[in-house]
Design a protein around this motif. Structure first.
Motif, PDB file in Angstrom:
ATOM      1  N   MET A   1       0.845  -1.184   0.000  1.00 29.30           N
ATOM      2  CA  MET A   1       0.000   0.000   0.000  1.00 29.30           C
ATOM      3  C   MET A   1       0.888   1.244   0.000  1.00 29.30           C
ATOM      4  N   THR A   2       0.604   2.147  -0.887  1.00 32.40           N
ATOM      5  CA  THR A   2       1.374   3.380  -0.991  1.00 32.40           C
ATOM      6  C   THR A   2       0.704   4.463  -0.163  1.00 32.40           C
ATOM      7  N   VAL A   3       1.488   5.100   0.666  1.00 31.75           N
ATOM      8  CA  VAL A   3       1.009   6.200   1.499  1.00 31.75           C
ATOM      9  C   VAL A   3       1.307   7.502   0.768  1.00 31.75           C
ATOM     10  N   LYS A   4       0.311   8.344   0.653  1.00 30.80           N
ATOM     11  CA  LYS A   4       0.491   9.638  -0.015  1.00 30.80           C
ATOM     12  C   LYS A   4       1.014  10.670   0.968  1.00 30.80           C
ATOM     13  N   PRO A   5       1.877  11.574   0.499  1.00 32.10           N
ATOM     14  CA  PRO A   5       2.370  12.640   1.376  1.00 32.10           C
ATOM     15  C   PRO A   5       1.231  13.539   1.852  1.00 32.10           C
ATOM     16  N   GLU A   6       1.464  14.101   3.037  1.00 35.03           N
ATOM     17  CA  GLU A   6       0.513  15.037   3.626  1.00 35.03           C
ATOM     18  C   GLU A   6       1.093  16.439   3.456  1.00 35.03           C
ATOM     19  N   GLY A   7       0.270  17.392   3.107  1.00 35.08           N
ATOM     20  CA  GLY A   7       0.767  18.760   2.962  1.00 35.08           C
ATOM     21  C   GLY A   7       1.464  18.969   1.628  1.00 35.08           C
ATOM     22  N   LYS A   8       2.282  20.028   1.584  1.00 32.85           N
ATOM     23  CA  LYS A   8       2.964  20.404   0.341  1.00 32.85           C
ATOM     24  C   LYS A   8       4.133  19.470   0.066  1.00 32.85           C
ATOM     25  N   GLU A   9       4.443  19.336  -1.227  1.00 41.83           N
ATOM     26  CA  GLU A   9       5.582  18.525  -1.636  1.00 41.83           C
ATOM     27  C   GLU A   9       6.662  19.405  -2.258  1.00 41.83           C
ATOM     28  N   LEU A  10       7.902  19.039  -2.001  1.00 40.81           N
ATOM     29  CA  LEU A  10       9.046  19.626  -2.675  1.00 40.81           C
ATOM     30  C   LEU A  10       9.141  18.947  -4.031  1.00 40.81           C
ATOM     31  N   VAL A  11       9.266  19.719  -5.107  1.00 41.42           N
ATOM     32  CA  VAL A  11       9.398  19.148  -6.448  1.00 41.42           C
ATOM     33  C   VAL A  11      10.635  19.750  -7.107  1.00 41.42           C
ATOM     34  N   ILE A  12      11.509  18.882  -7.588  1.00 39.16           N
ATOM     35  CA  ILE A  12      12.732  19.307  -8.260  1.00 39.16           C
ATOM     36  C   ILE A  12      12.842  18.542  -9.571  1.00 39.16           C
ATOM     37  N   THR A  13      13.072  19.267 -10.648  1.00 33.71           N
ATOM     38  CA  THR A  13      13.250  18.643 -11.964  1.00 33.71           C
ATOM     39  C   THR A  13      14.653  18.943 -12.458  1.00 33.71           C
ATOM     40  N   ARG A  14      15.282  17.930 -13.016  1.00 27.00           N
ATOM     41  CA  ARG A  14      16.640  18.081 -13.570  1.00 27.00           C
ATOM     42  C   ARG A  14      16.664  17.389 -14.930  1.00 27.00           C
ATOM     43  N   VAL A  15      17.218  18.076 -15.916  1.00 32.32           N
ATOM     44  CA  VAL A  15      17.411  17.512 -17.256  1.00 32.32           C
ATOM     45  C   VAL A  15      18.850  17.016 -17.327  1.00 32.32           C
ATOM     46  N   LEU A  16      19.012  15.746 -17.687  1.00 35.60           N
ATOM     47  CA  LEU A  16      20.317  15.095 -17.685  1.00 35.60           C
ATOM     48  C   LEU A  16      20.685  14.615 -19.078  1.00 35.60           C
ATOM     49  N   ASN A  17      21.902  14.861 -19.459  1.00 36.89           N
ATOM     50  CA  ASN A  17      22.379  14.464 -20.780  1.00 36.89           C
ATOM     51  C   ASN A  17      22.837  13.003 -20.738  1.00 36.89           C
ATOM     52  N   ALA A  18      21.867  12.120 -20.522  1.00 35.04           N
ATOM     53  CA  ALA A  18      22.139  10.684 -20.436  1.00 35.04           C
ATOM     54  C   ALA A  18      20.849   9.928 -20.732  1.00 35.04           C
ATOM     55  N   PRO A  19      20.957   8.715 -21.269  1.00 39.09           N
ATOM     56  CA  PRO A  19      19.751   7.930 -21.531  1.00 39.09           C
ATOM     57  C   PRO A  19      19.055   7.515 -20.231  1.00 39.09           C
ATOM     58  N   ARG A  20      17.742   7.400 -20.320  1.00 37.24           N
ATOM     59  CA  ARG A  20      16.913   7.079 -19.156  1.00 37.24           C
ATOM     60  C   ARG A  20      17.339   5.778 -18.474  1.00 37.24           C
ATOM     61  N   GLU A  21      17.687   4.762 -19.234  1.00 38.64           N
ATOM     62  CA  GLU A  21      18.076   3.477 -18.648  1.00 38.64           C
ATOM     63  C   GLU A  21      19.300   3.649 -17.738  1.00 38.64           C
ATOM     64  N   LEU A  22      20.272   4.428 -18.180  1.00 41.27           N
ATOM     65  CA  LEU A  22      21.462   4.681 -17.357  1.00 41.27           C
ATOM     66  C   LEU A  22      21.092   5.469 -16.099  1.00 41.27           C
ATOM     67  N   VAL A  23      20.275   6.494 -16.250  1.00 39.36           N
ATOM     68  CA  VAL A  23      19.878   7.305 -15.093  1.00 39.36           C
ATOM     69  C   VAL A  23      19.144   6.430 -14.073  1.00 39.36           C
ATOM     70  N   PHE A  24      18.228   5.598 -14.536  1.00 38.41           N
ATOM     71  CA  PHE A  24      17.520   4.684 -13.632  1.00 38.41           C
ATOM     72  C   PHE A  24      18.512   3.753 -12.938  1.00 38.41           C
ATOM     73  N   ASN A  25      19.443   3.198 -13.693  1.00 41.66           N
ATOM     74  CA  ASN A  25      20.391   2.237 -13.119  1.00 41.66           C
ATOM     75  C   ASN A  25      21.269   2.850 -12.035  1.00 41.66           C
ATOM     76  N   VAL A  26      21.633   4.123 -12.176  1.00 41.76           N
ATOM     77  CA  VAL A  26      22.480   4.716 -11.133  1.00 41.76           C
ATOM     78  C   VAL A  26      21.701   4.970  -9.837  1.00 41.76           C
ATOM     79  N   TRP A  27      20.374   4.902  -9.895  1.00 39.47           N
ATOM     80  CA  TRP A  27      19.534   4.968  -8.701  1.00 39.47           C
ATOM     81  C   TRP A  27      19.327   3.584  -8.091  1.00 39.47           C
TER      82      TRP A  27
END
Length: 168
Positions: A1-27
């Motif tokens: 079961m996923t619990v949703k955050p309460e209140g405001k959320e911090l949102v950060i977007t970053r554009v990376l010069n790398a393919p999505r598969e690599l970015v996912f893998n480093v996480w």
């Protein structure tokens, strides 16, 4: 079961010069995470990484002056190359959730979602973070930290960007 955050959320977007598969893998792999995750100048040591829903990432961070803090992610959802959802906490060496060593008002649990989308080899990564199971005082404190958190995540994502440049 996923619990949703309460209140405001911090949102950060970053554009990376790398393919999505690599970015996912480093996480998703300990060898990668320990090289870019965390505050600038900190050494990350991975105690355990079990990258699956219900699994966890348990690590310690050592500052340049030798202070140590432990952290833990508990993964809730993982969609390969698309999304990772986890609850982040400070922890002790055994993995039990503890208060942040620098403030009793930081919520014990922060729910994070990171999404990845790719266009012509360029990945847009968006992180959303929000308090869960927090008191009103903790939520207010967390929301008051957004500016410093943006700077902190900015520095961490700068490290990620450099790491990706070295590995693409």
């Amino acid at each position: 079961m996923t619990v949703k955050p309460e209140g405001k959320e911090l949102v950060i977007t970053r554009v990376l010069n790398a393919p999505r598969e690599l970015v996912f893998n480093v996480w998703s792999e300990a060898e990668h995470l320990k090289r870019w995750w965390g505050p600038k100048g900190f050494e990350i040591n991975v105690a355990q990484l079990d990258f699956r829903p219900g699994g966890f990432f348990h690590y310690n961070m050592q500052s340049p002056d030798g202070n140590q803090m432990w952290g833990k992610f508990v993964y809730q959802e993982i969609e390969a190359f698309e999304k990772i959802v986890w609850v982040n906490s400070f922890s002790d060496e055994a993995g039990h959730i503890v208060r942040a060593p620098f403030s009793d008002l930081i919520p014990l649990e922060i729910r994070n979602t990171v999404t990845f989308s790719e266009n012509n080899g360029i990945t847009t990564m968006t992180l959303s973070s929000g308090a869960i199971n927090a008191t009103e005082e903790e939520r207010n404190f967390f929301e008051g930290m957004f500016k410093s958190m943006q700077e902190g995540f900015g520095a961490t994502f700068d490290q990620l960007e450099q790491y990706l440049a070295d590995h693409s």
